[in-house]
Design an enzyme around this catalytic site. Structure first.
Site, short mmCIF file in Angstrom:
data_model
loop_
_atom_site.label_atom_id
_atom_site.label_comp_id
_atom_site.label_asym_id
_atom_site.label_seq_id
_atom_site.Cartn_x
_atom_site.Cartn_y
_atom_site.Cartn_z
N THR A 117 0.94 -1.21 0.00
CA THR A 117 0.33 0.09 0.21
C THR A 117 0.97 1.28 -0.15
OG1 THR A 117 -1.73 1.51 1.51
CG2 THR A 117 -0.40 -0.73 2.21
N GLU A 127 0.28 3.88 1.42
CA GLU A 127 0.41 4.68 3.00
C GLU A 127 1.45 4.02 3.59
OE1 GLU A 127 -1.29 5.00 6.61
OE2 GLU A 127 -2.75 5.98 4.51
N TYR A 142 -1.20 0.17 11.34
CA TYR A 142 -1.65 -0.20 9.66
C TYR A 142 -0.19 0.08 8.47
CZ TYR A 142 -3.70 -0.71 4.92
OH TYR A 142 -3.78 -1.04 3.87
N LYS A 185 1.81 -2.74 7.26
CA LYS A 185 1.49 -3.59 6.03
C LYS A 185 3.43 -3.38 4.92
CE LYS A 185 -1.72 -4.17 3.90
NZ LYS A 185 -2.51 -5.49 2.97
P1 NAP Z 1 -11.60 -4.65 2.55
O1 NAP Z 1 -12.64 -4.28 1.95
O2 NAP Z 1 -10.57 -4.01 3.94
O3 NAP Z 1 -10.96 -5.96 2.71
C1 NAP Z 1 -10.95 -6.47 3.72
C2 NAP Z 1 -10.77 -8.24 4.14
O4 NAP Z 1 -9.39 -8.91 4.58
C3 NAP Z 1 -12.06 -8.86 4.28
O5 NAP Z 1 -12.81 -9.63 3.18
C4 NAP Z 1 -12.03 -9.70 5.63
O6 NAP Z 1 -12.94 -10.30 5.97
C5 NAP Z 1 -10.30 -9.89 5.11
N1 NAP Z 1 -10.14 -9.85 6.57
C6 NAP Z 1 -9.78 -8.93 8.27
N2 NAP Z 1 -9.14 -10.28 8.38
C7 NAP Z 1 -9.25 -11.53 8.06
C8 NAP Z 1 -8.85 -12.56 8.63
N3 NAP Z 1 -7.79 -12.44 10.21
N4 NAP Z 1 -8.41 -13.30 8.26
C9 NAP Z 1 -8.67 -13.67 7.02
N5 NAP Z 1 -9.34 -12.36 6.43
C10 NAP Z 1 -9.23 -11.42 7.17
O7 NAP Z 1 -10.29 -3.61 2.12
P2 NAP Z 1 -9.88 -3.59 0.49
O8 NAP Z 1 -10.53 -2.35 0.25
O9 NAP Z 1 -10.14 -4.79 -0.20
O10 NAP Z 1 -8.39 -3.67 0.23
C11 NAP Z 1 -7.68 -5.12 -0.08
C12 NAP Z 1 -6.93 -5.59 0.53
O11 NAP Z 1 -5.16 -4.55 -0.25
C13 NAP Z 1 -5.58 -5.43 1.90
O12 NAP Z 1 -4.19 -5.99 2.18
C14 NAP Z 1 -5.75 -3.35 1.75
O13 NAP Z 1 -5.44 -3.12 3.04
C15 NAP Z 1 -5.08 -3.32 1.10
N6 NAP Z 1 -5.05 -1.74 0.03
C16 NAP Z 1 -6.34 -1.64 -0.45
C17 NAP Z 1 -6.23 0.09 -0.66
C18 NAP Z 1 -7.87 1.04 -1.05
O14 NAP Z 1 -7.67 1.88 -1.37
N7 NAP Z 1 -8.93 -0.19 -1.30
C19 NAP Z 1 -4.96 0.59 -0.84
C20 NAP Z 1 -4.13 -0.53 -0.86
C21 NAP Z 1 -4.12 -1.75 0.00
P3 NAP Z 1 -14.00 -9.96 6.74
O15 NAP Z 1 -15.09 -9.56 5.60
O16 NAP Z 1 -14.44 -11.20 7.28
O17 NAP Z 1 -13.95 -8.71 7.79
N1 GDD Z 2 -12.44 6.91 7.11
C1 GDD Z 2 -12.09 7.87 7.39
N2 GDD Z 2 -13.57 8.74 7.37
N3 GDD Z 2 -11.69 8.78 6.23
C2 GDD Z 2 -11.58 10.10 6.83
C3 GDD Z 2 -13.23 10.49 7.09
C4 GDD Z 2 -13.87 10.05 7.80
O1 GDD Z 2 -14.54 10.40 8.97
N4 GDD Z 2 -12.55 12.43 7.86
C5 GDD Z 2 -11.64 12.14 6.86
N5 GDD Z 2 -10.78 11.48 7.01
C6 GDD Z 2 -9.90 11.17 6.18
C7 GDD Z 2 -8.57 9.91 6.47
O2 GDD Z 2 -7.90 11.15 8.10
C8 GDD Z 2 -7.65 10.47 6.11
O3 GDD Z 2 -6.73 11.11 6.22
C9 GDD Z 2 -8.34 10.10 4.69
O4 GDD Z 2 -10.05 11.20 4.41
C10 GDD Z 2 -8.78 9.14 4.06
O5 GDD Z 2 -8.65 7.97 4.82
P1 GDD Z 2 -9.28 6.23 4.38
O6 GDD Z 2 -10.65 6.53 3.68
O7 GDD Z 2 -9.30 6.44 5.95
O8 GDD Z 2 -8.10 5.39 3.65
P2 GDD Z 2 -6.96 5.33 3.55
O9 GDD Z 2 -6.10 6.73 2.70
O10 GDD Z 2 -6.72 6.18 5.66
O11 GDD Z 2 -6.43 4.62 3.69
C11 GDD Z 2 -7.42 3.62 2.80
O12 GDD Z 2 -6.01 3.90 1.56
C12 GDD Z 2 -4.13 2.81 2.24
C13 GDD Z 2 -4.19 3.30 0.43
O13 GDD Z 2 -3.05 5.08 0.59
C14 GDD Z 2 -7.32 2.25 3.02
O14 GDD Z 2 -8.07 2.07 1.71
C15 GDD Z 2 -6.25 1.55 3.22
O15 GDD Z 2 -6.51 0.08 3.08
C16 GDD Z 2 -5.04 1.56 2.25
O16 GDD Z 2 -3.87 1.09 2.83
#
Ligand code: NAP
Ligand code: GDD
Length: 336
Positions: free
Chosen positions: A128, A130, A156, A160
């Site tokens: 990620t 992050e 987190y 990661k």
């Molecule tokens: P998400 O919607 O939060 O999904 C996370 C998944 O992990 C869910 O299916 C959850 O299952 C499962 N999980 C949590 N704890 C577990 C455990 N102990 N054992 C097995 N499964 C478990 O995340 P996403 O947005 O699809 O992201 C997918 C991956 O990419 C994650 O690793 C995230 O950190 C990474 N990532 C995401 C982004 C982004 O912007 N979306 C960016 C960079 C990296 P439950 O349904 O049981 O909770």
């Molecule tokens: N969630 C959330 N909720 N974020 C908020 C809020 C709120 O009410 N208000 C402001 N924010 C701000 C957070 O402080 C952060 O700066 C930004 O919105 C984005 O927050 P998130 O949507 O929670 O995403 P993230 O950037 O912290 O993390 C996501 O992206 C990462 C990749 O850069 C997640 O998907 C991570 O799993 C992923 O790795």
């Protein structure tokens, strides 16, 4: 006829898991999904949406369950998407985050090794943006690349980074085909409502229909490089089809603030000034913030031929349209 490829997806009930299952099934794969918990409400939804996907019970913190999942699926490709993925949650649950998001990667890699699958399994690790942290001193003007310095700013991000490095270490130590996708934020219709984009589009739909009065948000100035999840899972898959394992940034090369997102989302429902609808909520503030993320996807574009189809206005528009449709479906079910 050739046997179909077999894929195991951890995190299959999450946003990316759903998009990836859809893509792999369309590509003709036999798809297995790891689902945790004795009564996971998302399991039934998953099975209803993808009746041909095989659910395997398991948890990244339970090594024996991972061995069984590998034996049962006999997967050629393993996509490790499971994680505690919410940055704010990770501050309140740092040990759990380390166990799942960090050590869980090691558990899965070891399970591949001890079941004798190192040479015949391709592995994707969900790394990620992050991990970069967004601080001034390590922020390149054209965006972070695969070679930029890491400075994670949350439990987190730190977990990661462990997952990223242990994956690289297993690639170098044991010659395993392991690719890490360093993905910048990606969103869409499947995004959890605990993340800021979906929280906003869900609220905008409700506000426009008079079902909600305002949204409680934290910091509005942070900037993110936001893309569409459907485009990003295609990139994950391309990484495992490439001839060599490697690390790749997937990003749009643009960055926008939460205020920018609010402006576009409210404009979709004809509201020009979002300020009266947004309240500051101290509970959403994090002990450390990542102020700005911007990625440079040049390597993925030139080496993999990866392209994104959805731009920032297109992303906001499709998320608001989706949440308006969800709201009207809900009112349809309430109407006698
Ligand atoms: P998400 O919607 O939060 O999904 C996370 C998944 O992990 C869910 O299916 C959850 O299952 C499962 N999980 C949590 N704890 C577990 C455990 N102990 N054992 C097995 N499964 C478990 O995340 P996403 O947005 O699809 O992201 C997918 C991956 O990419 C994650 O690793 C995230 O950190 C990474 N990532 C995401 C982004 C982004 O912007 N979306 C960016 C960079 C990296 P439950 O349904 O049981 O909770
Ligand atoms: N969630 C959330 N909720 N974020 C908020 C809020 C709120 O009410 N208000 C402001 N924010 C701000 C957070 O402080 C952060 O700066 C930004 O919105 C984005 O927050 P998130 O949507 O929670 O995403 P993230 O950037 O912290 O993390 C996501 O992206 C990462 C990749 O850069 C997640 O998907 C991570 O799993 C992923 O790795």
């Amino acid at each position: 006829m050739a046997e179909p490829k077999r894929a195991l997806i951890t995190g299959v009930t999450g946003q990316d898991g759903g998009h990836l299952a859809e893509l792999l099934l369309a590509e003709g794969y036999a798809v297995y999904g790891l689902v945790r918990g004795q009564n996971n409400p998302r399991r039934a939804q998953l099975q209803a949406e993808f009746p041909t996907l095989t659910v395997i019970e398991g948890d990244l913190t339970d090594p024996a369950s991972l061995v069984r999942a590998l034996e049962r699926s006999d997967a050629n490709e393993v996509f490790n998407l499971a994680a505690v993925s919410h940055v704010g949650f990770s501050f309140a649950n740092p040990t759990l985050t380390a166990d799942v998001t960090g050590k869980g990667v090691l558990n899965l890699l070891e399970a591949i090794r001890i079941t004798g699958r190192s040479e015949r399994t391709r592995f994707y690790q969900a790394s990620t943006s992050e991990m970069f942290g967004g601080l001034d001193y390590n922020r390149p003007g054209n965006g972070y690349t695969e070679d930029s310095l890491f400075h994670p700013r949350s439990p987190y991000g730190v977990a990661k980074l462990y997952g990223h490095w242990i994956a690289k270490n297993y690639r170098e130590s044991y010659g395993m085909f392991i690719s890490c996708g360093i993905l910048f934020n990606h969103e869409g219709e499947r995004r959890g409502k605990e993340f800021v984009t979906r929280k906003i589009t869900d609220a905008v739909a409700r506000i426009s229909l008079g079902r909600q009065s305002h949204i409680d948000l934290g910091n509005l100035w942070p900037k993110r490089d936001w893309g569409y999840a459907g485009d990003y899972v295609r990139g994950m898959w391309q990484m495992l089809q490439h001839s060599e394992p490697d690390d790749f940034v997937l990003a749009t090369g643009e960055t926008h603030s939460i205020e920018d997102f609010l402006t576009l989302a409210f404009a979709e429902v004809g509201i020009e000034d979002w300020r009266p609808y947004v309240r500051q909520d101290a509970a959403q503030l994090r002990p450390a913030e990542v102020d700005i993320l911007l990625g440079d996807p040049s390597k993925a574009e030139s080496v993999l031929g990866w392209r994104r189809d959805v731009d920032f206005p297109g992303l906001v528009s499709r998320m608001v349209a989706h949440d308006l449709a969800v709201q009207s479906e809900e009112s349809g079910t309430r109407t006698p």
